[in-house]
Design an enzyme around this catalytic site. Sequence first.
Site, PDB file in Angstrom:
ATOM      1  N   CYS A   9       0.870  -1.178   0.000  1.00  0.00           N
ATOM      2  CA  CYS A   9       0.000   0.000   0.000  1.00  0.00           C
ATOM      3  C   CYS A   9       0.906   1.226   0.000  1.00  0.00           C
ATOM      4  O   CYS A   9       2.060   1.130  -0.414  1.00  0.00           O
ATOM      5  CB  CYS A   9      -0.995  -0.017   1.167  1.00  0.00           C
ATOM      6  SG  CYS A   9      -0.297   0.227   2.803  1.00  0.00           S
ATOM      7  N   ARG A  15      -3.326  -0.727   5.547  1.00  0.00           N
ATOM      8  CA  ARG A  15      -3.879  -1.800   4.723  1.00  0.00           C
ATOM      9  C   ARG A  15      -2.928  -2.964   4.499  1.00  0.00           C
ATOM     10  O   ARG A  15      -3.318  -4.126   4.681  1.00  0.00           O
ATOM     11  CB  ARG A  15      -4.326  -1.240   3.368  1.00  0.00           C
ATOM     12  CG  ARG A  15      -5.468  -0.241   3.490  1.00  0.00           C
ATOM     13  CD  ARG A  15      -5.770   0.450   2.188  1.00  0.00           C
ATOM     14  NE  ARG A  15      -4.678   1.353   1.823  1.00  0.00           N
ATOM     15  CZ  ARG A  15      -4.624   2.043   0.690  1.00  0.00           C
ATOM     16  NH1 ARG A  15      -5.581   1.888  -0.217  1.00  0.00           N
ATOM     17  NH2 ARG A  15      -3.627   2.862   0.440  1.00  0.00           N
ATOM     18  N   ASP A 119      -7.868   3.853   1.269  1.00  0.00           N
ATOM     19  CA  ASP A 119      -6.960   4.105   2.388  1.00  0.00           C
ATOM     20  C   ASP A 119      -7.729   4.727   3.556  1.00  0.00           C
ATOM     21  O   ASP A 119      -8.274   5.817   3.422  1.00  0.00           O
ATOM     22  CB  ASP A 119      -5.850   5.053   1.923  1.00  0.00           C
ATOM     23  CG  ASP A 119      -4.699   5.139   2.906  1.00  0.00           C
ATOM     24  OD1 ASP A 119      -4.812   4.596   4.031  1.00  0.00           O
ATOM     25  OD2 ASP A 119      -3.681   5.748   2.550  1.00  0.00           O
TER      26      ASP A 119
END
Length: 146
Positions: A9, A15, A119
């Site tokens: 990420c 994440r 996100d």
Amino acid sequence: MFSKILVVCVGNICRSPTGERKLQALLPNKTIDSAGIASAKSGLVGKPADDMAIQVSSENGLDLQGHQSKQLTAQMCAEFDLILVMEKGHIDAVCSIAPAARGKTMLFGQWLGQKEIPDPYKQSREAFDFAFELIDRAAEAWAGKL
């Protein structure tokens, strides 16, 4: 076929550590790690997972303790068989670091209709819950394919 999987990420604190730990739980015989496209630029290298990511993961039976953010490198991309990213734009970002990784870079949400996982960083608890749920479902789908 895919024995080494890298989850990517942006900062490697929300994440990708969640995806990494979920895949480790589902695929204990595979090598799974995570990294961030912009961990160094964001000053996050060596930092633990985000507090809210730790809390949401913990409440869902996943432990993010001990995680430390890492910057994605071309060498890492070369070492892994499969690179899973959270957003379509991350594919280009990975390929700008390691052009040869293009053919082995796919969306973490590939089997959820190529869904992107937004996100949650510096957002609400609900954003973290939503991201966790998508990561959880996507990891289960990948485990079924691998």
